[in-house]
Design an enzyme around this catalytic site. Structure first.
Site, PDB file in Angstrom:
ATOM      1  N   LYS A 163      45.966  34.407  41.860  1.00  0.00           N
ATOM      2  CA  LYS A 163      44.625  33.930  42.169  1.00  0.00           C
ATOM      3  C   LYS A 163      44.036  34.907  43.179  1.00  0.00           C
ATOM      4  O   LYS A 163      44.722  35.310  44.132  1.00  0.00           O
ATOM      5  CB  LYS A 163      44.699  32.535  42.788  1.00  0.00           C
ATOM      6  CG  LYS A 163      45.148  31.473  41.804  1.00  0.00           C
ATOM      7  CD  LYS A 163      44.012  31.020  40.900  1.00  0.00           C
ATOM      8  CE  LYS A 163      44.446  29.809  40.073  1.00  0.00           C
ATOM      9  NZ  LYS A 163      43.351  29.329  39.211  1.00  0.00           N
ATOM     10  N   ASP A 188      43.012  35.924  38.498  1.00  0.00           N
ATOM     11  CA  ASP A 188      42.024  34.886  38.205  1.00  0.00           C
ATOM     12  C   ASP A 188      41.185  34.641  39.456  1.00  0.00           C
ATOM     13  O   ASP A 188      41.722  34.328  40.521  1.00  0.00           O
ATOM     14  CB  ASP A 188      42.751  33.589  37.811  1.00  0.00           C
ATOM     15  CG  ASP A 188      41.787  32.469  37.416  1.00  0.00           C
ATOM     16  OD1 ASP A 188      40.561  32.709  37.372  1.00  0.00           O
ATOM     17  OD2 ASP A 188      42.274  31.347  37.146  1.00  0.00           O
ATOM     18  N   ASP A 238      37.198  31.635  31.434  1.00  0.00           N
ATOM     19  CA  ASP A 238      37.824  30.314  31.504  1.00  0.00           C
ATOM     20  C   ASP A 238      36.699  29.286  31.669  1.00  0.00           C
ATOM     21  O   ASP A 238      36.208  28.711  30.687  1.00  0.00           O
ATOM     22  CB  ASP A 238      38.820  30.316  32.689  1.00  0.00           C
ATOM     23  CG  ASP A 238      39.439  28.961  32.982  1.00  0.00           C
ATOM     24  OD1 ASP A 238      39.067  27.971  32.342  1.00  0.00           O
ATOM     25  OD2 ASP A 238      40.305  28.882  33.883  1.00  0.00           O
ATOM     26  N   LYS A 262      41.546  25.931  27.085  1.00  0.00           N
ATOM     27  CA  LYS A 262      42.124  24.689  27.596  1.00  0.00           C
ATOM     28  C   LYS A 262      41.509  23.567  26.773  1.00  0.00           C
ATOM     29  O   LYS A 262      40.275  23.436  26.754  1.00  0.00           O
ATOM     30  CB  LYS A 262      41.755  24.487  29.073  1.00  0.00           C
ATOM     31  CG  LYS A 262      42.357  25.516  30.019  1.00  0.00           C
ATOM     32  CD  LYS A 262      41.865  25.314  31.441  1.00  0.00           C
ATOM     33  CE  LYS A 262      42.502  26.330  32.377  1.00  0.00           C
ATOM     34  NZ  LYS A 262      41.862  26.327  33.717  1.00  0.00           N
TER      35      LYS A 262
HETATM   36 MG   LIG Z   1      41.261  30.160  35.376  1.00  0.00          MG
END
Ligand SMILES: [Mg+2]
Length: 369
Positions: A163, A188, A238, A262
């Protein structure tokens, strides 16, 4: 199949490691679960929403409201011929993809149990196991980061995702790359950059990253397209990808070269498969993201990630990465070569342990009217 009634459970699972969000630190993962009585079987669904709207706009409370007052009544109106058919009943409800996905998931589980077929087979997946990766949050300092990455590497994870945020980006990437020259690595940003601050990310090109995920706000597809034009490293979206239409728009604009799928964020497993098919037809690699799922959501993600277009390792870690105790009888254990098994039993292929459900349950609500 006919949806007779649904019980909504809210559980709180203690996390092995605290999870940092923009709002603070979570020590437990609260989850909204659906127990759906369909004909003579129970189908389970899990809603990906968190307690607060830090990731997308939905929360556990908004999902509960929309399920109880709109989605469940719409699904119960008449028998369904297939789980994906419920999407046509949801057509008039704007937004709320995680609430929709949770109910669709429960119907897939029930449908599989009624027919004796696994979710993976129903979705068209053939793989028996899938390679997986792990996500590492922002750490206290570089030494802690290197130790954390080293420990996951030693356990066998196939790739690591860091991250990043302004002030914690090029330095940690450079340190990890120096210590692990051959590690498949990606980052990310969870939309933490502006168009201006994202300029600094151009220097990440020299570290051989698999991808850079969601640097800019979710509604800035043109900004991502401009950035992608100047980066060699593929951008991956995302938060921006909330539907098959949005995935198509992102690819047409050149806003990314990889997609994170997702099921919760895109409105359900059937829509996740649509995005997979679209990406595959354009040779765009996809991978499955994670939302700190219980064993139910983890099982569904593994079935999805077994589809042939999921060519990059997903954020589908072993159970022990998140929870000492889960609500399913099955725990997912990482193999020595960094894979997790795709459940083969009918439906989701996992069983909820009533004893554990009761232990972690905070609230439940039956809806049959
Ligand atoms: Mg993500």
């Amino acid at each position: 199949m006919y949806l007779k009634r649904v019980t909504l459970h809210i559980i709180a699972l203690p996390l092995v490691r605290p999870f940092r969000t923009a709002q603070g630190v979570l020590h437990t993962r609260r989850l909204l679960l659906l127990e759906a009585e369909v004909d003579d079987v129970i189908g389970w669904g899990e809603c990906a929403a968190f307690e607060t709207p830090f990731y997308t706009a939905e929360t556990i409370e908004t999902a509960r409201h929309v399920l109880r007052d709109f989605l469940i009544p719409a699904a119960r109106r008449a028998p369904l011929e297939h789980p994906a058919q419920v999407q046509t009943r949801f057509g008039w409800v704007r937004g709320h993809p995680m609430a929709k996905a949770a109910l669709e998931m429960a119907l897939w589980d029930a449908w599989g149990k009624l027919r004796g077929v696994s979710l993976a087979s129903m979705l068209g997946a053939a793989r028996k196991e899938v390679p997986v990766g792990v996500a590492v949050g922002v750490q206290e300092d570089l030494n802690t980061l290197l130790e954390t990455v080293g420990a996951y590497r030693a356990r066998g994870y196939r790739r690591v995702k860091l991250k990043i945020k302004p002030g914690w980006d090029v330095q940690p990437v450079a340190a990890v790359r120096r210590a692990f020259p051959h590690l498949p690595l990606q980052v990310d940003a969870n939309a933490a950059y502006t168009r201006e601050s994202a300029e600094g990310l151009l220097s990440l090109d020299e570290y051989g990253l698999l991808l850079i995920e969601q640097p800019l706000p979710e509604d800035d597809l043109p900004g991502h397209a401009r950035l992608q034009a100047r980066l060699q490293t593929p951008l991956c979206l995302d938060e921006s990808i909330t539907s098959p239409a949005q995935a198509r728009a992102a690819l047409e604009l050149g806003a990314c070269r990889v997609l994170n799928i997702k099921p919760g964020r895109v409105g359900g497993l059937s829509r996740a498969v649509e995005i997979h098919d679209l990406s595959r037809s354009r040779d765009v690699p996809v991978w499955c993201g994670g939302m700190l799922e219980s064993g139910l959501g983890r099982a569904a993600n593994l079935a999805l990630a077994a589809l042939p277009g999921f060519t990059l390792p997903g954020d589908i870690s072993a159970t022990e990465r998140y929870y000492r105790e889960d609500i399913t009888a099955e725990r997912f254990v990482l193999s020595a070569d960094g894979t997790l098994p795709v459940p083969a039993a009918p439906g989701l292929g996992v069983h909820v342990e009533r004893r554990l459900l009761q232990r972690f349950c905070m609230q439940h609500d039956m809806i049959d009217g």
